[in-house]
Design a protein around this motif. Structure first.
Motif, mmCIF file in Angstrom:
data_model
loop_
_atom_site.group_PDB
_atom_site.id
_atom_site.type_symbol
_atom_site.label_atom_id
_atom_site.label_comp_id
_atom_site.label_asym_id
_atom_site.label_seq_id
_atom_site.Cartn_x
_atom_site.Cartn_y
_atom_site.Cartn_z
ATOM 1 N N ASP A 16 -34.465 -38.189 4.932
ATOM 2 C CA ASP A 16 -34.467 -39.463 4.197
ATOM 3 C C ASP A 16 -34.485 -40.639 5.174
ATOM 4 O O ASP A 16 -35.235 -41.605 4.989
ATOM 5 C CB ASP A 16 -33.236 -39.532 3.268
ATOM 6 C CG ASP A 16 -33.239 -40.776 2.393
ATOM 7 O OD1 ASP A 16 -34.338 -41.330 2.123
ATOM 8 O OD2 ASP A 16 -32.148 -41.206 1.956
ATOM 9 N N ASP A 76 -30.898 -46.183 4.353
ATOM 10 C CA ASP A 76 -30.119 -44.945 4.281
ATOM 11 C C ASP A 76 -28.758 -44.986 4.983
ATOM 12 O O ASP A 76 -28.190 -43.954 5.291
ATOM 13 C CB ASP A 76 -30.953 -43.761 4.818
ATOM 14 C CG ASP A 76 -30.396 -42.412 4.393
ATOM 15 O OD1 ASP A 76 -29.879 -42.321 3.265
ATOM 16 O OD2 ASP A 76 -30.476 -41.452 5.186
ATOM 17 N N HIS A 98 -28.216 -45.935 -0.391
ATOM 18 C CA HIS A 98 -27.625 -45.265 -1.553
ATOM 19 C C HIS A 98 -26.245 -44.705 -1.241
ATOM 20 O O HIS A 98 -25.798 -43.747 -1.861
ATOM 21 C CB HIS A 98 -28.563 -44.165 -2.079
ATOM 22 C CG HIS A 98 -28.752 -42.997 -1.152
ATOM 23 N ND1 HIS A 98 -28.561 -41.691 -1.556
ATOM 24 C CD2 HIS A 98 -29.108 -42.918 0.156
ATOM 25 C CE1 HIS A 98 -28.806 -40.868 -0.539
ATOM 26 N NE2 HIS A 98 -29.141 -41.588 0.509
ATOM 27 N N ASP A 150 -32.683 -34.796 0.379
ATOM 28 C CA ASP A 150 -31.368 -35.335 0.009
ATOM 29 C C ASP A 150 -30.788 -34.663 -1.236
ATOM 30 O O ASP A 150 -29.576 -34.525 -1.360
ATOM 31 C CB ASP A 150 -31.459 -36.846 -0.227
ATOM 32 C CG ASP A 150 -31.061 -37.639 1.020
ATOM 33 O OD1 ASP A 150 -30.997 -37.027 2.101
ATOM 34 O OD2 ASP A 150 -30.812 -38.855 0.906
HETATM 35 MN MN MN Z 1 -30.150 -40.472 2.110
#
Ligand code: MN
Ligand code: MN
Length: 306
Positions: A16, A76, A98, A150
């Protein structure tokens, strides 16, 4: 020409982090801001390499630290202890993330997009859609790879309906069979043979401190927990070395079976009592059924018991 804005994710980059930084660069460029450059803070893992090889793309350039005043966009992650050295004095223009917001502060106003989804790339996918910017095959594969990684192919409890929707649509745009590509991608990341035990415990390790307790939660993915446990003695030796070196109070290594969605943990340090509030350790180990997510499962299990 003005100095480029650097886009990067966290140290010990995962799929990610790498893919989202590359996608964010593409998104900025499609919006007309070409003075941006994705970079990385560590080695590319085998899973990420599988995605990049599929696209015949090079990994972003490695950087060691950021200079004072350097313009940056973080993806990220937001916690400074997971970011580039020198981040305290950088100029953070934007964050797309996130994760929980923690140990984060800026002197200037900024764009901050936080959504509690399973993956940063799901947020980026929504940005494309909301801004009406076309998604080409390259960024579709990058974002799909990040979401697969993820969410462990949508099986992790961190998965939201937004991740599912994004992955289906991205798979369609990319022209890939999500399940087949996804399993190949995840399996590529479970080939641990080339790594020393010292490397394994550092491959995907996250450090945090709570109430003065220094913790590390490291995670490796596998299709066979017993295979990894053949190296238990040496893994424990390296974990103890790292504990001594960094003054860590609790080091948890989660060996995650991506096919059956379980994790075997090895816990060491002077605060293993934190783990034992949830599960009894035998020979420093416990099997946690249905546990695959560090963020949603392991981290709360540690933090709530400190
Ligand atoms: Mn991530
Ligand atoms: Mn990440």
């Amino acid at each position: 020409m003005e100095e480029k804005t650097l886009i990067f994710g966290h140290k010990n980059p995962d799929t990610d982090t790498i893919c989202s930084s590359m996608v964010k660069q593409i998104l900025c460029e499609k919006e007309g801001n070409t003075n941006v450059k994705a970079v990385r803070l560590g080695n590319v893992n085998k899973e990420t390499k599988y995605a990049l090889d599929y696209l015949q793309m090079e990994a972003p350039e490695f950087i060691e630290k950021v200079e004072e005043g350097q313009k940056v966009i973080l993806v990220d992650h937001n916690e400074f202890n997971q970011s580039a050295d020198g981040i305290e004095n950088a100029n953070i223009l934007e964050v797309v993330d996130h994760h929980r917001i923690c140990n984060f502060q800026t002197t200037d106003p900024l764009y901050y997009t936080a959504r509690p989804f399973g993956c940063t790339s799901t947020i980026l996918y929504q940005e494309f859609v909301e801004k009406g910017i076309e998604i080409a095959k390259t960024e579709a594969v990058l974002m799909a790879s990040a979401i697969i990684s993820d969410t462990l192919l949508l099986k992790s409890p961190t998965t939201t309906k937004f991740d599912e929707k994004a992955l289906v649509e991205l798979g369609r745009i990319a022209g890939i069979d999500i399940n087949k590509y996804g399993l190949d991608l995840l399996k590529a990341g479970t080939d641990l043979d080339d790594f020393s035990e010292k490397e394994l415990i550092d491959l995907d390790a996250k450090k945090f401190e709570s109430k003065g307790v220094k913790c590390v939660i490291a995670q490796v993915n596998t299709v066979s927990i017993p295979d990894v446990l053949k190296r238990k003695e040496k893994l424990e030796e390296e974990m103890n070395n790292a504990i001594a070196e960094n003054g860590t109070d609790l080091f948890v290594l989660a060996i995650t079976d991506i096919l059956n969605s379980n994790s075997q943990i090895i816990a060491l340090g002077n605060r293993v009592d934190i783990i034992e509030k949830t599960v009894k350790l035998e020979d420093n180990m416990a099997l946690l059924e249905g546990v695959v997510s560090r963020k949603k499962q392991l981290l709360p299990m540690v933090e709530n018991n400190i």
